[in-house]
Design an enzyme around this catalytic site. Structure first.
Site, mmCIF file in Angstrom:
data_model
loop_
_atom_site.group_PDB
_atom_site.id
_atom_site.type_symbol
_atom_site.label_atom_id
_atom_site.label_comp_id
_atom_site.label_asym_id
_atom_site.label_seq_id
_atom_site.Cartn_x
_atom_site.Cartn_y
_atom_site.Cartn_z
ATOM 1 N N ASP A 1 -5.834 -3.448 50.229
ATOM 2 C CA ASP A 1 -5.251 -2.707 49.100
ATOM 3 C C ASP A 1 -6.173 -1.544 48.756
ATOM 4 O O ASP A 1 -7.402 -1.648 48.901
ATOM 5 C CB ASP A 1 -5.072 -3.614 47.884
ATOM 6 C CG ASP A 1 -4.043 -4.708 48.110
ATOM 7 O OD1 ASP A 1 -3.075 -4.447 48.857
ATOM 8 O OD2 ASP A 1 -4.204 -5.805 47.553
ATOM 9 N N ASP B 1 3.321 -2.892 49.452
ATOM 10 C CA ASP B 1 3.720 -3.415 48.142
ATOM 11 C C ASP B 1 4.706 -2.477 47.458
ATOM 12 O O ASP B 1 5.688 -2.925 46.850
ATOM 13 C CB ASP B 1 2.480 -3.596 47.259
ATOM 14 C CG ASP B 1 1.503 -4.613 47.821
ATOM 15 O OD1 ASP B 1 1.954 -5.543 48.504
ATOM 16 O OD2 ASP B 1 0.290 -4.451 47.586
#
Length: 261
Positions: free
Chosen positions: A174, A193
């Site tokens: 991330d 995401d």
């Protein structure tokens, strides 16, 4: 007394003349009538796309969007590993966005870090569900929605399967944080995401607007039609309660014969 002559059921029906208005109406509706025989043959209108072609187009859009999403997600993760590793967060847009690299073993806010193997299992279920929906898929908007969901799910599954510390235990890369460099306001996320969330929100929008996965759409008229039927039923029940009875329809068999004066 003279009985009205009834049509003979065994007699061959006469063909409609060429100049008759019935033929004009049928031809105006899009059906082609042959002029050489006693039988009229209607040729179906082929103006709309065939179901097979519509399904092929929708499935192609779904698959293409999923592949593009996975490749873009892998590219951004590779770039983040090359430029953000062991580096302070990069501040963008006056602090609205920060680029910071983390390796996440769980879900949002690092939830479920001890059950990393659950996430790829759930992803496999989602992939199978989307594959089942693709068999009946005819809608391009639904193809876009499912393509985003599939691409996002597969993008993170690649990390779970192929990254350290091992298969089905890998940590997801991330790199995007909003309003805080350490993800204190909102979980740090990646492109997969974002695609997953956008696909789910788009699917909710399609459901609320009545768009079906087979390409049809539930209109407001059908909804009001159901309400009107319910109202008619309520009116009939009220008439029965008050003792009112509808007028009986005349029996056609009573008027088979008439008198000549």
């Amino acid at each position: 007394m003279r009985a009205v002559r009834q049509p003979d059921p065994g007699r061959t029906a006469r063909r409609v003349p060429v100049g008759d208005a019935v033929r004009d109406v049928q031809a105006a509706g899009g059906a082609t009538l042959n002029a050489g025989g006693d039988h009229m043959t209607a040729v179906p209108d082929a103006a709309g796309p065939r179901p097979a072609a519509t399904r092929r187009r929708a499935v192609t859009i779904l698959a293409t969007l999923a592949v593009v999403t996975v490749l873009a997600d892998l590219g951004t993760k590779h770039l983040a590993l090359q430029t953000l590793d062991e580096r302070e967060p990069v501040r963008l847009l006056g602090g609205a966005v920060y680029l910071t690299l983390i390796r996440n073993s769980g879900a949002a806010f690092s939830l479920g870090s001890d059950y990393t193997w659950v996430f790829p299992t759930v992803t496999l279920v989602v992939v199978g569900w989307i594959g089942w929906l693709a068999v009946r898929l005819r809608s391009v908007p639904w193809a876009i929605s499912l393509g985003l969901v599939l691409g996002g799910a597969l993008g993170n599954m690649v990390d779970r399967v192929f990254r350290a510390p091992g298969p089905f235990l890998g940590h997801v890369i991330d790199m995007v944080s909003v309003f805080d460099p350490r993800g204190q306001v909102f979980p740090i996320f990646n492109l997969a995401d974002s695609a997953l969330v956008c696909g789910v929100l788009f699917a909710i929008f399609l459901e609320f607007t009545g768009r079906q996965r087979d390409g049809t759409r539930i209109s407001a008229r059908e909804a009001t039609g159901g309400t009107a039927k319910a109202a008619d039923g309520a009116t009939g029940a009220a008439d029965g309660a008050t003792g009112a009875r509808p007028a009986a329809a005349p029996d056609p068999d009573r008027f088979v014969a008439r008198s000549d004066r």
